[in-house]
Motif scaffolding. Structure first.
Motif, PDB file in Angstrom:
ATOM      1  N   ASN A 203       0.806  -1.222   0.000  1.00 19.37           N
ATOM      2  CA  ASN A 203       0.000   0.000   0.000  1.00 19.37           C
ATOM      3  C   ASN A 203       0.838   1.270   0.000  1.00 19.37           C
TER       4      ASN A 203
ATOM      5  N   LEU B 268       0.483   3.981  -2.968  1.00 20.39           N
ATOM      6  CA  LEU B 268       0.031   5.339  -2.662  1.00 20.39           C
ATOM      7  C   LEU B 268       1.025   6.373  -3.167  1.00 20.39           C
TER       8      LEU B 268
ATOM      9  N   TRP C 103      -6.718   5.963  -1.176  1.00 22.71           N
ATOM     10  CA  TRP C 103      -6.852   5.452   0.186  1.00 22.71           C
ATOM     11  C   TRP C 103      -8.212   4.785   0.388  1.00 22.71           C
TER      12      TRP C 103
ATOM     13  N   LYS D 117      -8.748   0.831   1.345  1.00 16.04           N
ATOM     14  CA  LYS D 117      -9.371   0.446   2.618  1.00 16.04           C
ATOM     15  C   LYS D 117     -10.793  -0.089   2.463  1.00 16.04           C
TER      16      LYS D 117
END
Length: 539
Positions: free
Chosen positions: A77, A81, A239, A243
């Motif tokens: 992640n 990102l 994000w 998630k």
């Protein structure tokens, strides 16, 4: 001025001068188009390999550094990102300071961060340096496209992008195989250390061969508020997608980040209309072919990356293959991308992008439909057929959509266009994984309890059913320790059948997305500004 040129897009003799596509006189191999392609391919290969090779090392990293599952997820992640948020800004840096410089900085930084990860003794350091890998990878990728655009004349650009796409496809698919070999026979650190010699080779070739190209009207200032707004909006969107599987699509936090992201994009768009030198001139999207190319890249990535996400679980957890064997079973996909990408470049040069792009998405839709028919006992021959069709469909889309985006942007925005192309792929892949993951989860939740009862298995409490569903969504049978063999076999059958039903539905949705992309493909056309990089003056 050594190693730098300006681009003159107005001279009537540009196309004739560029047709030779040979090295710059008096500079040996510096600026030679095909050696430039080899150089950027080495750097791009390093980043593409890293995108898939690291997943194989995660279990070994967890054992060695005593990391939790959540911490291991941050290895992926954090990189994603940093990469997704930075791509367009990094492309702008290339437009401002030159793609040669940003490419070399990206290569050095990526290789250095890789070496630092190999030397890290804690999961916190691994995650930190993965962020740096993402940032430097974002510098490298748009710069590579910018260099190809500036170096190759229009009639040879598609072939160059075809070979560039071939390298990315081969590296991405080869990552699990190489990673499995390195982890099994050396250690997990070697997965990162391998980037160091590759980076050194790319730097040596880059210093020796790459020639800087600058458009005469290249940007001279930075839109700092625009960078902040776009980065913030991209972060919130990515994000939320990362998630969503954990929080759930109905959760207030998921939609909160999505809404903040949309608001950020709206404010960014408003700001870009008021600043003198915007980060992304919104007039860029007045080009219908360019906008269609971006949309096509997103849709392709949703169908491809989202659909393929479950195939790895299917091969490893349903068929019981090792990561290396699973990678080998995906070789038909890789092989067709390797063969198809240069051929797609030739076709697009000869016939234009519309028919190859539409045909590629038709094949992609057919392949995803074929993958929806896979069963627990499907043989390797049938699997290989659908993987090969998928690779053959993806090749013209990867090449054609990239050329449509980069070729329809002005030369002075080639870096931004390259960043858009890469960002579209990243966002599309994230959307595909999140949305198709939600489809899979919904189908498994809907079917598992009924399938469990029909098999005559002992009833589960709601908590047990929730945990069993999470395992089944990745093809893992929720068999408790000490379960008798006959019961374990029934649980395995139920888990695999339920997983297959979820994967089939997700593949059908992916096929539908690919079918929509066929229509979008007809809005594309050959790059109107592709000739801008053909006329190279020498200083």
């Amino acid at each position: 001025m050594t190693g730098q040129t300006t681009i003159d897009t107005t001279g009537p003799g540009d196309e004739a001068a560029a047709a030779t596509a040979g090295p710059v006189p008096g500079r040996g191999l510096r600026g030679h188009p095909w050696f430039t392609l080899v150089t950027v391919a080495v750097g791009v290969m390093m980043v593409a390999l890293d995108g898939t090779i690291v997943a194989i090392a995660n279990p070994a990293i967890g054992d060695d550094l005593k990391a939790s599952l959540a911490e291991l997820q941050w290895i992926t992640n954090a990189y994603f990102l940093a990469l997704a948020v930075s791509l367009i800004t990094a492309g702008k840096l290339g437009d401002r300071f030159g793609h040669r410089q940003t490419f070399l900085i990206g290569v050095v930084g990526f290789a250095a961060a890789s070496g630092a990860i190999g030397l890290s003794g804690s999961i916190g350091l691994v995650v930190t340096f993965r962020v740096f890998q993402g940032l430097f990878g974002a510098l490298l990728m748009p710069a590579a496209l910018g260099l190809l655009r500036a170096t190759f004349p229009a009639e040879k650009l598609n072939m160059a992008i075809g070979i560039w796409g071939m390298v990315i496809g081969a590296s991405t698919a080869g990552g699990p195989i190489l990673g499995g070999v390195l982890v099994e026979h050396v250690n997990w650190q070697s997965v990162f250390f391998i980037n160091v010699p590759v980076g050194v080779l790319a730097v040596v070739l880059g210093v020796w061969i790459l020639l800087d190209h600058r458009a005469e009207n290249a940007p001279r200032s930075f839109d700092v508020p625009g960078i902040a707004l776009l980065s913030g909006a991209m972060f919130c969107l990515v994000w939320a997608l990362i998630k969503a599987p954990e929080w759930g699509w109905g959760d207030i936090w998921t939609w909160g980040f999505v809404l903040v992201s949309f608001a950020g994009f709206a404010v960014f768009a408003l700001w870009e209309t008021k600043v003198k030198e915007p980060l992304i001139p919104l007039g860029l999207f007045r080009s219908v072919p360019l906008s269609a190319g971006v949309a096509l890249m997103v849709l392709m990535a949703i169908a491809f990356m989202g659909g393929l996400f479950f195939v790895t679980f299917y091969l490893q957890n349903v068929h019981g293959m090792s990561p290396i064997d699973a990678g080998l079973h995906l070789l038909p996909l890789t092989g067709m991308m390797i063969v198809g990408s240069p051929l797609a470049g030739i076709m697009i040069t000869k016939f234009g992008p519309r028919v190859p792009l539409a045909g590629g998405m038709v094949l992609t839709a057919v392949a995803m439909y074929g993958m929806s028919t896979l069963e627990t006992d499907t043989g390797s021959g049938v699997m290989s057929l659908w993987f090969a069709v998928l690779g053959l469909g993806l090749a013209p889309v990867m090449v054609g959509a990239t050329e449509v985006i980069v070729g329809n942007a002005p030369m002075e925005l080639s870096g931004v266009a390259g960043g858009l192309q890469q960002a579209a792929m990243q966002i599309g892949g994230s959307l595909g994984t999140a949305v198709l993951g939600a489809v899979m989860a919904s189908k498994v939740d809907s079917d598992l309890e009924g399938n469990w009862k029909e098999a005559g298995l002992p009833p589960l409490t709601p908590e047990q059913l929730g945990k069993a569903s999470e395992a089944v969504q990745v093809g893992v049978p929720p068999v408790p320790e000490g379960t008798p063999g006959a019961i374990a076999a029934k649980i395995t059958d139920v888990a695999h059948d339920t997983f297959i039903s979820g994967m089939s539905l997700a593949s059908l949705v992916a096929a539908g997305v690919a079918a929509v992309a066929v229509l979008v493909a007809f809005l594309t056309k050959r790059g109107e500004n592709a000739e801008a990089g053909a006329g190279v003056g020498h200083i």
